[in-house]
Design a protein around this motif. Structure first.
Motif, PDB file in Angstrom:
ATOM      1  N   ALA A  45      24.166  48.323 -22.868  1.00 40.60           N
ATOM      2  CA  ALA A  45      23.318  49.429 -22.359  1.00 40.60           C
ATOM      3  C   ALA A  45      21.626  48.948 -22.048  1.00 40.60           C
ATOM      4  O   ALA A  45      21.269  49.413 -21.259  1.00 40.60           O
ATOM      5  CB  ALA A  45      23.556  50.514 -23.380  1.00 40.60           C
ATOM      6  N   GLY A  46      21.462  48.041 -23.092  1.00 43.25           N
ATOM      7  CA  GLY A  46      20.148  47.265 -23.013  1.00 43.25           C
ATOM      8  C   GLY A  46      20.133  46.516 -21.677  1.00 43.25           C
ATOM      9  O   GLY A  46      19.017  46.558 -21.047  1.00 43.25           O
ATOM     10  N   VAL A  47      20.922  45.641 -21.099  1.00 47.95           N
ATOM     11  CA  VAL A  47      21.111  44.826 -20.077  1.00 47.95           C
ATOM     12  C   VAL A  47      20.894  46.120 -18.813  1.00 47.95           C
ATOM     13  O   VAL A  47      20.375  45.668 -17.811  1.00 47.95           O
ATOM     14  CB  VAL A  47      22.533  44.261 -19.962  1.00 47.95           C
ATOM     15  N   ARG A  48      21.535  47.207 -18.966  1.00 47.38           N
ATOM     16  CA  ARG A  48      21.564  48.155 -17.760  1.00 47.38           C
ATOM     17  C   ARG A  48      20.068  48.589 -17.699  1.00 47.38           C
ATOM     18  O   ARG A  48      19.685  48.762 -16.454  1.00 47.38           O
ATOM     19  CB  ARG A  48      22.535  49.195 -18.238  1.00 47.38           C
ATOM     20  N   HIS A  49      19.287  48.887 -18.663  1.00 45.99           N
ATOM     21  CA  HIS A  49      18.158  49.056 -18.695  1.00 45.99           C
ATOM     22  C   HIS A  49      17.014  48.331 -18.211  1.00 45.99           C
ATOM     23  O   HIS A  49      16.042  48.436 -17.718  1.00 45.99           O
ATOM     24  CB  HIS A  49      17.681  50.162 -19.919  1.00 45.99           C
ATOM     25  N   LEU A  50      17.368  47.034 -18.801  1.00 43.09           N
ATOM     26  CA  LEU A  50      16.564  46.129 -18.605  1.00 43.09           C
ATOM     27  C   LEU A  50      16.542  45.694 -17.042  1.00 43.09           C
ATOM     28  O   LEU A  50      15.515  45.558 -16.350  1.00 43.09           O
ATOM     29  CB  LEU A  50      17.067  44.935 -19.342  1.00 43.09           C
ATOM     30  N   THR A  51      17.822  46.057 -16.435  1.00 40.18           N
ATOM     31  CA  THR A  51      17.779  45.809 -14.873  1.00 40.18           C
ATOM     32  C   THR A  51      16.917  46.771 -14.153  1.00 40.18           C
ATOM     33  O   THR A  51      16.321  46.329 -13.341  1.00 40.18           O
ATOM     34  CB  THR A  51      19.324  46.018 -14.671  1.00 40.18           C
ATOM     35  N   ARG A  52      16.747  47.848 -14.556  1.00 43.63           N
ATOM     36  CA  ARG A  52      15.785  48.986 -13.984  1.00 43.63           C
ATOM     37  C   ARG A  52      14.363  48.612 -14.194  1.00 43.63           C
ATOM     38  O   ARG A  52      13.619  48.478 -13.286  1.00 43.63           O
ATOM     39  CB  ARG A  52      16.099  50.290 -14.468  1.00 43.63           C
ATOM     40  N   MET A  53      14.081  47.928 -15.324  1.00 46.90           N
ATOM     41  CA  MET A  53      12.554  47.761 -15.659  1.00 46.90           C
ATOM     42  C   MET A  53      12.197  46.501 -14.843  1.00 46.90           C
ATOM     43  O   MET A  53      11.075  46.333 -14.521  1.00 46.90           O
ATOM     44  CB  MET A  53      12.384  47.518 -17.258  1.00 46.90           C
ATOM     45  N   ALA A  54      13.119  45.396 -14.979  1.00 51.34           N
ATOM     46  CA  ALA A  54      13.082  44.408 -14.171  1.00 51.34           C
ATOM     47  C   ALA A  54      12.778  44.372 -12.510  1.00 51.34           C
ATOM     48  O   ALA A  54      11.923  43.958 -11.939  1.00 51.34           O
ATOM     49  CB  ALA A  54      13.995  43.261 -14.624  1.00 51.34           C
ATOM     50  N   ALA A  55      13.597  45.383 -12.255  1.00 50.33           N
ATOM     51  CA  ALA A  55      13.550  45.714 -10.507  1.00 50.33           C
ATOM     52  C   ALA A  55      12.390  46.312 -10.220  1.00 50.33           C
ATOM     53  O   ALA A  55      11.566  46.091  -9.338  1.00 50.33           O
ATOM     54  CB  ALA A  55      14.598  46.610 -10.238  1.00 50.33           C
ATOM     55  N   ALA A  56      11.654  47.048 -11.460  1.00 56.19           N
ATOM     56  CA  ALA A  56      10.121  47.803 -10.889  1.00 56.19           C
ATOM     57  C   ALA A  56       9.268  46.739 -11.079  1.00 56.19           C
ATOM     58  O   ALA A  56       8.292  46.611 -10.257  1.00 56.19           O
ATOM     59  CB  ALA A  56      10.134  48.707 -12.100  1.00 56.19           C
ATOM     60  N   ASP A  57       9.289  45.707 -12.172  1.00 55.85           N
ATOM     61  CA  ASP A  57       8.352  44.990 -12.456  1.00 55.85           C
ATOM     62  C   ASP A  57       8.318  43.815 -11.223  1.00 55.85           C
ATOM     63  O   ASP A  57       7.070  43.228 -10.911  1.00 55.85           O
ATOM     64  CB  ASP A  57       8.447  43.978 -13.807  1.00 55.85           C
ATOM     65  N   LEU A  58       9.399  43.456 -10.748  1.00 55.00           N
ATOM     66  CA  LEU A  58       9.693  42.415  -9.778  1.00 55.00           C
ATOM     67  C   LEU A  58       9.494  42.749  -8.268  1.00 55.00           C
ATOM     68  O   LEU A  58       9.481  41.884  -7.463  1.00 55.00           O
ATOM     69  CB  LEU A  58      10.594  41.495 -10.148  1.00 55.00           C
ATOM     70  N   ALA A  59       9.484  44.004  -7.935  1.00 50.73           N
ATOM     71  CA  ALA A  59       9.394  44.282  -6.548  1.00 50.73           C
ATOM     72  C   ALA A  59       8.453  43.942  -5.981  1.00 50.73           C
ATOM     73  O   ALA A  59       8.457  43.602  -4.671  1.00 50.73           O
ATOM     74  CB  ALA A  59       9.437  45.982  -6.624  1.00 50.73           C
ATOM     75  N   ARG A  60       7.210  43.915  -6.520  1.00 46.33           N
ATOM     76  CA  ARG A  60       6.055  43.174  -5.883  1.00 46.33           C
ATOM     77  C   ARG A  60       6.057  41.767  -5.373  1.00 46.33           C
ATOM     78  O   ARG A  60       5.313  41.160  -4.524  1.00 46.33           O
ATOM     79  CB  ARG A  60       4.669  43.484  -6.757  1.00 46.33           C
ATOM     80  N   HIS A  61       6.960  40.866  -5.901  1.00 49.26           N
ATOM     81  CA  HIS A  61       7.296  39.652  -5.631  1.00 49.26           C
ATOM     82  C   HIS A  61       8.677  39.505  -4.797  1.00 49.26           C
ATOM     83  O   HIS A  61       8.943  38.450  -4.365  1.00 49.26           O
ATOM     84  CB  HIS A  61       7.792  38.797  -6.842  1.00 49.26           C
ATOM     85  N   ARG A  62       9.065  40.857  -4.280  1.00 47.53           N
ATOM     86  CA  ARG A  62      10.171  40.578  -3.195  1.00 47.53           C
ATOM     87  C   ARG A  62      11.484  40.095  -4.142  1.00 47.53           C
ATOM     88  O   ARG A  62      12.342  39.405  -3.365  1.00 47.53           O
ATOM     89  CB  ARG A  62       9.941  39.929  -1.997  1.00 47.53           C
ATOM     90  N   ILE A  63      11.608  40.451  -5.186  1.00 49.18           N
ATOM     91  CA  ILE A  63      12.941  39.943  -6.115  1.00 49.18           C
ATOM     92  C   ILE A  63      13.485  41.439  -6.476  1.00 49.18           C
ATOM     93  O   ILE A  63      13.230  42.232  -6.967  1.00 49.18           O
ATOM     94  CB  ILE A  63      12.397  39.286  -7.365  1.00 49.18           C
ATOM     95  N   ARG A  64      14.676  41.321  -5.913  1.00 52.44           N
ATOM     96  CA  ARG A  64      15.783  42.618  -6.097  1.00 52.44           C
ATOM     97  C   ARG A  64      16.575  42.177  -7.466  1.00 52.44           C
ATOM     98  O   ARG A  64      16.682  41.173  -7.901  1.00 52.44           O
ATOM     99  CB  ARG A  64      16.674  42.698  -5.230  1.00 52.44           C
ATOM    100  N   VAL A  65      16.833  43.122  -8.470  1.00 51.71           N
ATOM    101  CA  VAL A  65      17.503  43.138  -9.740  1.00 51.71           C
ATOM    102  C   VAL A  65      18.476  44.230  -9.688  1.00 51.71           C
ATOM    103  O   VAL A  65      18.056  45.418  -9.662  1.00 51.71           O
ATOM    104  CB  VAL A  65      16.271  43.090 -10.749  1.00 51.71           C
ATOM    105  N   ASN A  66      19.593  43.897  -9.772  1.00 48.72           N
ATOM    106  CA  ASN A  66      20.590  44.720 -10.250  1.00 48.72           C
ATOM    107  C   ASN A  66      21.703  44.397 -11.143  1.00 48.72           C
ATOM    108  O   ASN A  66      21.540  43.174 -11.650  1.00 48.72           O
ATOM    109  CB  ASN A  66      21.590  45.053  -8.836  1.00 48.72           C
TER     110      ASN A  66
END
Length: 277
Positions: free
Chosen positions: A156-177
């Motif tokens: 469950a932590g991995v699932r939410h970490l994925t969302r947080m990382a996607a938000a953090d890294l969008a500015r670097h053009r990195i997708r996270v799923n």
């Protein structure tokens, strides 16, 4: 050849889902840097990879090993892609019986390793203009009953970490799923119970049969099913997808058995019988 010219990192690639994904990435043109604690299985995979798979012994609970794995990918011109997949069953005790050391080991393997993989791969991807990351969560992240407590909480932590990382890294053009496998026929369950040899094989067959009977799609899930989903999320076909999770569980979580099995009566069937009387 969706991944021609790309360098991918795969953790936990010596067997199961990681192995199937590494092979598929390589078959579709990627150069794969694979990390695992299983040196024998890693060497065998590299030999099978036709020169496209490079194995590096890696303990994902050791940050230095993750740093070295990313550095190995950089030497090959990457990483462009990352599949955080390494894992095991972890602590099996219920919450009222856990010990802190076992809990911490499970979190280090299943959750912290994913955070560290993203942490150290992201700057390298940024320097290349972006990238894509997929993390292995689990259907166990959605509700109780699919796996032990520590494993389920970590996923469950991995699932939410994925969302947080996607938000953090969008500015670097990195997708996270994330990908959420259901019951897949790998050795993870038998290994968690410390089964080996013919006993392990028997247990795996029983798990496969039970899984096929527990979901609308009446067959056991295969590692290749998850590899296909992972490669989709890593590919440009998913270029407009980030911060989400792809559930690949044969319909296991679609609803209680009576919602999809016409031979299993549900609440309204029981009420109809009462009303008819």
């Amino acid at each position: 050849m969706r991944f021609e010219g790309k360098v991918a990192i795969v953790t936990g690639g010596a067997s199961g889902i990681g192995r199937a994904t590494a092979l598929r990435l390589a078959a579709e043109g990627a150069t794969v840097v694979m990390g695992d604690i299983d040196a024998e299985g890693g060497a065998a995979l590299a030999a099978e990879g036709g020169g496209r798979i490079h194995f590096r012994p890696t303990d994902v609970t050791a940050e230095a090993d993750i740093v070295a794995l990313v550095a190995a990918a950089q030497e090959l011109g990457g990483p462009h892609l990352l599949f955080n997949n390494a894992g095991a069953g972890g602590l099996r005790a219920p919450i009222d019986e856990i010990d802190l050391a076992g809990w911490d080991r499970t979190m280090a393997l299943l959750l912290s390793s994913v955070a560290l993989g993203i942490r150290h791969a992201a700057p390298a991807m940024t320097a290349l203009g972006g990238g894509a990351i997929v993390n292995t969560a689990s259907v166990a992240a959605l509700a109780a009953g699919a796996a032990p407590t520590a494993y389920s909480v970590a996923k469950a932590g991995v699932r939410h970490l994925t969302r947080m990382a996607a938000a953090d890294l969008a500015r670097h053009r990195i997708r996270v799923n994330a990908v959420l496998p259901g019951f897949i026929t790998t050795n993870i369950f038998a290994s968690a119970m410390e089964l080996t040899g013919t006993v392990r094989d028997t247990a795996n067959a029983m798990i496969a049969q039970a899984a096929s009977n527990a979901q609308p799609i009446r067959r056991a899930g295969r590692a290749e099913d998850i590899a296909a989903a992972v490669c989709f999320l890593l590919s440009d076909d998913a270029s407009f997808i980030t911060g989400t999770d792809l559930l690949v569980d044969g319909g296991l979580s679609v609803g209680p058995r009576h919602s999809w099995d016409p031979d299993t009566p549900g609440l309204f069937d029981a009420l109809a019988v009462i009303a008819a009387k």
